[in-house]
Scaffold this motif. Sequence first.
Motif, PDB file in Angstrom:
ATOM      1  N   ASP A  68       0.835  -1.206   0.000  1.00 45.93           N
ATOM      2  CA  ASP A  68       0.000   0.000   0.000  1.00 45.93           C
ATOM      3  C   ASP A  68       0.867   1.251   0.000  1.00 45.93           C
ATOM      4  O   ASP A  68       0.586   2.221  -0.713  1.00 45.93           O
ATOM      5  N   SER A  69       1.919   1.237   0.793  1.00 47.31           N
ATOM      6  CA  SER A  69       2.824   2.385   0.861  1.00 47.31           C
ATOM      7  C   SER A  69       3.516   2.619  -0.477  1.00 47.31           C
ATOM      8  O   SER A  69       3.678   3.765  -0.916  1.00 47.31           O
ATOM      9  N   ARG A  99       2.389   1.732  -3.506  1.00 44.94           N
ATOM     10  CA  ARG A  99       1.407   2.264  -4.462  1.00 44.94           C
ATOM     11  C   ARG A  99       1.167   3.749  -4.218  1.00 44.94           C
ATOM     12  O   ARG A  99       1.099   4.546  -5.162  1.00 44.94           O
ATOM     13  N   GLU A 100       1.030   4.128  -2.957  1.00 48.01           N
ATOM     14  CA  GLU A 100       0.796   5.538  -2.638  1.00 48.01           C
ATOM     15  C   GLU A 100       1.977   6.400  -3.068  1.00 48.01           C
ATOM     16  O   GLU A 100       1.794   7.520  -3.570  1.00 48.01           O
ATOM     17  N   GLU A 130       1.747   6.829  -6.817  1.00 47.62           N
ATOM     18  CA  GLU A 130       0.630   7.699  -7.187  1.00 47.62           C
ATOM     19  C   GLU A 130       0.920   9.167  -6.873  1.00 47.62           C
ATOM     20  O   GLU A 130       0.413  10.062  -7.552  1.00 47.62           O
ATOM     21  N   GLU A 131       1.745   9.433  -5.855  1.00 49.56           N
ATOM     22  CA  GLU A 131       2.123  10.815  -5.543  1.00 49.56           C
ATOM     23  C   GLU A 131       2.873  11.466  -6.701  1.00 49.56           C
ATOM     24  O   GLU A 131       2.787  12.676  -6.914  1.00 49.56           O
ATOM     25  N   GLY A 162      -5.880   5.011 -10.232  1.00 52.43           N
ATOM     26  CA  GLY A 162      -4.907   4.474  -9.294  1.00 52.43           C
ATOM     27  C   GLY A 162      -4.266   3.190  -9.778  1.00 52.43           C
ATOM     28  O   GLY A 162      -4.406   2.789 -10.935  1.00 52.43           O
TER      29      GLY A 162
END
Length: 259
Positions: A200-201, A203-204, A207-208, A232
């Motif tokens: 999850d980290s 992917r985030e 995406e940033e 996303g």
Amino acid sequence: MRAWDEKQLHWHLTTRRFGRQFVYLDEVDSTNRFLKENPEIFTLSGGVLIAGHQSAGRGRQSRLWSDCADSSLLFSLALRLHGQSDSKGMLSLLPAIALGRTIRNHDTGADVELKWPNDVLLSHRKVAGILAESSSTESGETIVIGVGINVNSIPSIEFAWPAISLWQGSAWHPSREVLLAELLNAWEPLFDAYMDGAFDSIRESWEELGPRYGSRMRRVEFNSVSEGEFVGLGLNGQLLLRLSSGEIQEVFSGDIQLQ
């Protein structure tokens, strides 16, 4: 060709494994091919093969990657995997995140954007490409990740996507050795997070630096074309597009064109 400055690389390197073993070649056809065929040259995961010039560099879908000798950073990194085989699609995202962050850290005004699955853009032009390939040996699976970065010039031939160099697109003008060290310094903790399952980290983080949520995109693969809005990344790093029907399409391969 200009000699590779080993001392400058190690002076800036803060990693535990990445880049601690490396081989430099003045010229090779493809660093990925050489490393896949000669995995024994490194005893540690994170070994790096660097080339001053590639005579037959490759990108995704066997496309040509051309470079200017001694003006591009060309290397492949070998990773030995133990587990996480279901999420290997995320591995090629890691160096893109690391490079994007590294450029931003040195030039907060740089217009950096990640283009799925493995390109880094500066001012909407391609500054770097990444190619991940796997090979299996008796000792297990090795992932070879090739990276090509236009450092202070770009090839004279035309590409499907406009090119730019790091020096042209940002206020940060590092040598190839410093750029490699800083990139590996940012990449290793991302790989550690990957091995710890912190998807999850990751992917985030992508995406940033990735396209704006809701951006229109076209996906092309052979004779198949679909259009939708970027919403996303999926669990394994796949691109998620919302089609006009409202359906969410998972994209694992193909060319993505920004609209």
